[in-house]
Write a protein that holds these residues in place. Structure first.
Motif, short mmCIF file in Angstrom:
data_model
loop_
_atom_site.label_atom_id
_atom_site.label_comp_id
_atom_site.label_asym_id
_atom_site.label_seq_id
_atom_site.Cartn_x
_atom_site.Cartn_y
_atom_site.Cartn_z
N VAL A 28 30.09 -79.86 64.58
CA VAL A 28 30.94 -79.01 63.74
C VAL A 28 31.92 -78.24 64.59
O VAL A 28 33.13 -78.21 64.31
N LEU A 29 31.42 -77.58 65.64
CA LEU A 29 32.28 -76.74 66.48
C LEU A 29 33.27 -77.56 67.30
O LEU A 29 34.33 -77.05 67.68
N LYS A 30 32.97 -78.80 67.55
CA LYS A 30 33.92 -79.68 68.24
C LYS A 30 34.92 -80.30 67.26
O LYS A 30 35.86 -80.97 67.69
N GLY A 31 34.68 -80.09 65.95
CA GLY A 31 35.59 -80.64 64.95
C GLY A 31 35.34 -82.09 64.65
O GLY A 31 36.17 -82.74 63.99
N GLU A 32 34.21 -82.65 65.12
CA GLU A 32 33.94 -84.07 64.93
C GLU A 32 33.51 -84.39 63.50
O GLU A 32 33.75 -85.50 63.01
N ILE A 33 32.85 -83.44 62.86
CA ILE A 33 32.38 -83.67 61.49
C ILE A 33 32.74 -82.48 60.61
O ILE A 33 32.98 -81.37 61.09
N LEU A 34 32.77 -82.74 59.30
CA LEU A 34 32.86 -81.68 58.30
C LEU A 34 31.49 -81.56 57.64
O LEU A 34 30.89 -82.56 57.23
N LEU A 35 30.99 -80.33 57.55
CA LEU A 35 29.68 -80.07 56.99
C LEU A 35 29.72 -78.69 56.33
O LEU A 35 29.94 -77.68 57.01
N LEU A 36 29.55 -78.65 55.01
CA LEU A 36 29.64 -77.37 54.31
C LEU A 36 28.42 -76.52 54.64
O LEU A 36 27.28 -76.95 54.42
N PRO A 37 28.62 -75.30 55.14
CA PRO A 37 27.49 -74.41 55.39
C PRO A 37 27.02 -73.76 54.09
O PRO A 37 27.74 -73.78 53.09
N ASN A 38 25.84 -73.18 54.12
CA ASN A 38 25.30 -72.62 52.88
C ASN A 38 25.86 -71.25 52.53
O ASN A 38 25.45 -70.65 51.53
N ASN A 39 26.79 -70.74 53.32
CA ASN A 39 27.47 -69.50 52.93
C ASN A 39 28.86 -69.76 52.36
O ASN A 39 29.63 -68.83 52.12
N LEU A 40 29.19 -71.05 52.14
CA LEU A 40 30.47 -71.41 51.54
C LEU A 40 30.24 -71.78 50.08
O LEU A 40 29.54 -72.74 49.76
N TYR A 41 30.86 -71.01 49.19
CA TYR A 41 30.71 -71.21 47.76
C TYR A 41 32.04 -71.69 47.18
O TYR A 41 33.09 -71.12 47.49
N ILE A 42 31.98 -72.73 46.36
CA ILE A 42 33.18 -73.26 45.72
C ILE A 42 33.01 -73.07 44.21
O ILE A 42 32.18 -73.73 43.58
N TRP A 43 33.77 -72.16 43.66
CA TRP A 43 33.70 -71.86 42.23
C TRP A 43 35.05 -72.19 41.59
O TRP A 43 36.10 -72.04 42.22
N ALA A 44 35.00 -72.63 40.36
CA ALA A 44 36.23 -73.09 39.70
C ALA A 44 36.24 -72.69 38.24
O ALA A 44 35.20 -72.35 37.65
N THR A 45 37.44 -72.74 37.65
CA THR A 45 37.59 -72.51 36.21
C THR A 45 38.16 -73.76 35.57
O THR A 45 38.93 -74.50 36.18
N MET A 46 37.76 -73.99 34.32
CA MET A 46 38.29 -75.12 33.56
C MET A 46 38.58 -74.66 32.14
O MET A 46 37.69 -74.15 31.45
N ASN A 47 39.83 -74.79 31.75
CA ASN A 47 40.24 -74.46 30.39
C ASN A 47 40.02 -75.68 29.52
O ASN A 47 40.69 -76.70 29.70
N THR A 48 39.07 -75.60 28.59
CA THR A 48 38.72 -76.79 27.82
C THR A 48 39.86 -77.32 26.98
O THR A 48 39.88 -78.49 26.61
N SER A 49 40.85 -76.50 26.65
CA SER A 49 41.97 -76.99 25.84
C SER A 49 42.90 -77.89 26.64
O SER A 49 43.76 -78.53 26.09
N ASP A 50 42.71 -77.93 27.99
CA ASP A 50 43.54 -78.77 28.85
C ASP A 50 42.80 -79.99 29.38
O ASP A 50 43.22 -80.61 30.33
N GLN A 51 41.66 -80.34 28.79
CA GLN A 51 40.85 -81.42 29.35
C GLN A 51 41.57 -82.75 29.39
O GLN A 51 41.21 -83.63 30.16
N SER A 52 42.57 -82.93 28.56
CA SER A 52 43.25 -84.22 28.52
C SER A 52 44.16 -84.44 29.72
O SER A 52 44.64 -85.54 29.94
#
Length: 642
Positions: free
Chosen positions: A336-360
């Protein structure tokens, strides 16, 4: 006994409502039938289902008679008796798919006794069937318990959540409130978003360099080096890499026995971009293990490797041994520190919003969906930061309508018209100023949305867009042009629309009774102003209104009652129900509980025998608005205050 995974896989082949048990986590993905326009998928954990079965067992006297699917009793009892918030939400928006899923699990636990039952229509709710189901489902749920790890877990919050619901339900607000004291990087997806704009790419940037002569010597003028701007290409980190790098830096700053600071990557409107195109190979990182790290690291290309190596240069991670043990001793932290791989650590949170009226815009496929927790945001009343209920109003001239009453009424119409939750309005669809949503905002945002995005594709056969002439209350009728061509909102058309819908009024206009001088019993100062018509007469406020409309009718004897009403309402005078046909007046009479209803207007009989009703409820402000509007017309009608 057939295992739950195989059982659900088999029964889903013959069911309108699919249900699949995950192989890497304790949850079930189920779907609606898709008969109303597109299959939608939902997820519920085994713990959520267990709690729901226990709720049914504890309230067996209520549920034991509900063995056949009936939407209303299941929705009503589910919303009031299901303690689990996920099951509670699904009981109101996906009632039958939840019913079918529960029935399938009961059939599985009691096989082969109930094998001939159709789970889409029937459910077995007895004391023995529920006890057996709860016991056997507990065994399955326990099989998904994570193994002990020396890594400090940060699972108090889910790592990947999509908050979804109707527009205005507070999705972004909920995320903001939850993460307001955390480190946050935010981005918004849109149709042109791609991997490079989400992760990073080479971009032209400007740097200053020292100019040199043909011999390579620095050019000096006035004792200073001469500089010039030069365009170079550099790798620029976008939101994902910014959050990723910061999360690992927090780990590098953390002692071996401490929890690192959380880093949040917030994606607004995730379904407005093509997720498959935007995430690319990052898709694989979204599979997290029991401690919150990515199950499957991915290798970087040369450009990203150089960028990450530069970002992590000089860092070390004190918890390396524990993290590496998660990957069978592989030295992933060094990679990870050499940049050879990508690995999500457990302190990284990915949250998102989705407007159901735009699902199309860009449908989200099921493989992507299952890597996220889904948090439904129901439509409910709004509250301020102190937990106090917001009493917003729609302010149309002197009339005020209850915003929540409007939300309830219009959502019933949207639901019955579209057979969908997607187009409904949330409480915060509009923003109020001083608890008031103006007429301009209401038409420009709400009416525009309803006309163009909701009802346009389904027709306007209902009564809510019915105009006074029996035609359709089209969007253009909510405006008129002034003498300079500027669009002016037609208050009377908004009043008509809200009255058609049956929206509750919040001010006292329904019960307020003004005497012939425009005063109430509690008026602090009485006003006895009198008015003349074309230089004649001595009339009260209500009297001058009646006489002015009467004179207009006498000057135009060929005009029908409906035409007179339309003409006067087009003036947008600041009072509801200024003038009505007999049909309009009688319709209101049938709906009102106002004991003084009949005394609030006067009857005028026209030359052709038709009847119109004219309001006599005018105070100082209303009468002045009336006079200004009438005197501005070319009708040979002039009102003056005596």
């Amino acid at each position: 006994m057939t295992d739950l995974y195989s059982f659900l896989e088999h029964t889903s082949n013959t069911s309108d409502f699919k249900a699949d048990l995950s192989t890497r986590g304790g949850y079930i993905t189920f779907s609606n039938s898709g008969r109303r326009g597109g299959v939608k998928y939902f997820q519920i954990g085994l713990d959520n289902i267990l709690q729901t079965l226990k709720d049914i067992y504890e309230n067996l006297s209520v549920f034991q008679s509900l063995t056949q699917y009936e939407e209303t009793p299941w929705r009503t009892n589910g919303s009031s008796l299901f303690k689990d918030p996920v099951a509670n939400a699904n009981s109101t928006v996906q009632t039958k798919p939840l019913f079918s899923t529960l029935s399938k699990i009961i059939i599985w636990a009691n096989q082969p006794e109930f094998d001939e039952i159709n789970p889409d229509n029937h459910i077995v709710l007895t004391e023995n069937s529920l006890k057996t189901t709860i016991s056997r489902l507990e065994e399955v749920a326990n099989s998904f318990k994570p193994q002990h790890s020396t890594i400090i877990k940060t699972q108090n919050k889910k790592h990947q959540i999509i908050y979804y619901g109707a527009p205005g339900t507070g999705k972004s607000y909920t995320i903001n409130e939850t993460t307001k004291d955390e480190s946050v990087i935010r981005t918004t997806f849109h149709p042109d978003s791609d991997y490079s704009t989400f992760v990073g790419a080479y971009k032209p940037t400007t740097i200053q360099v020292t100019m040199r002569d043909v011999s390579g010597h620095k050019i000096i003028e006035g004792g200073k080096e001469v500089k010039e701007d030069r365009i170079v290409y550099e790798f620029v980190n976008q939101s994902f890499l910014q959050a990723y790098i910061q999360a690992w830096k927090y780990y590098a700053e953390t002692a071996v026995d401490a929890e690192p600071q959380k880093q949040y990557l917030i994606i607004e409107e995730i379904n407005r971009g093509n997720c498959a195109q935007i995430f690319g190979d990052l898709f694989q990182l979204l599979d997290r293990n029991s401690t919150g790290f990515s199950d499957y690291p991915i290798y970087t290309d040369n450009d990203m490797r150089k960028q990450l190596f530069k970002a992590f240069e000089g860092l070390s991670i004190s918890q390396s041994e524990n993290i590496n043990n998660l990957y069978n001793g592989r030295n992933v932290t060094e990679q990870v520190l050499k940049g050879e791989i990508l690995l999500l650590p457990n302190n990284l949170y990915i949250w998102a919003t989705m407007n159901t009226s735009d699902q199309s815009l860009f449908p989200v496929d099921s493989a992507f969906k299952r890597r996220w927790e889904w948090q439904y945001m129901p439509i409910g009343k709004g509250y301020d930061d102190n937990g106090n209920e917001l009493n917003w109003k729609i302010c149309i001239g002197a009339n005020e309508y209850d915003w929540w009453s409007f939300i309830e009424k219009i959502n019933l119409q949207i639901g019955s018209t579209t057979n969908s939750e997607d187009k409904k309005l949330g409480f915060f669809f509009c923003k109020a100023e001083n608890n008031c949503i103006s007429a301009e905002t209401f038409v420009g945002k709400v009416i525009f949305y309803l006309w163009n995005d909701v009802f346009k594709d389904y027709g306007f056969d209902g009564t809510i867009f019915k105009d006074t002439d029996g035609g359709t209350l089209s969007f253009d009728k909510f405006y008129r042009a002034d003498r300079n061509g500027k669009a002016i909102v037609q208050n009377n058309k908004i009043d008509l629309f809200l009255n058609n819908l049956g929206v509750k009024m919040t001010n006292d206009s329904e019960n307020l009774f003004l005497d012939e001088n425009g005063n109430t019993e509690n008026s602090p100062t009485k006003d006895f102003s009198r008015y003349s018509l074309n230089g004649n007469g001595n009339y009260s406020k209500g009297g001058i209104v009646y006489e002015a409309i009467k004179l207009y009718a006498e000057n135009n004897p060929e005009i029908t009652a409906q035409k007179i009403v339309d003409t006067w309402l087009s003036l947008s005078i600041n009072i509801s129900n200024l003038i009505e046909t007999d049909d309009m007046w009688n319709k209101r009479k049938e709906q009102t509980k106002d004991a003084k209803f009949e005394s609030k207007s006067k009857v005028l009989t026209l030359h052709n025998g038709e009847v119109i009703h004219i309001s006599n409820q005018f105070n100082v402000n209303r009468i002045q608005d009336f006079i200004n509007c009438v005197n501005a017309q070319d009708w040979n009608i002039r009102i003056e205050k005596l």
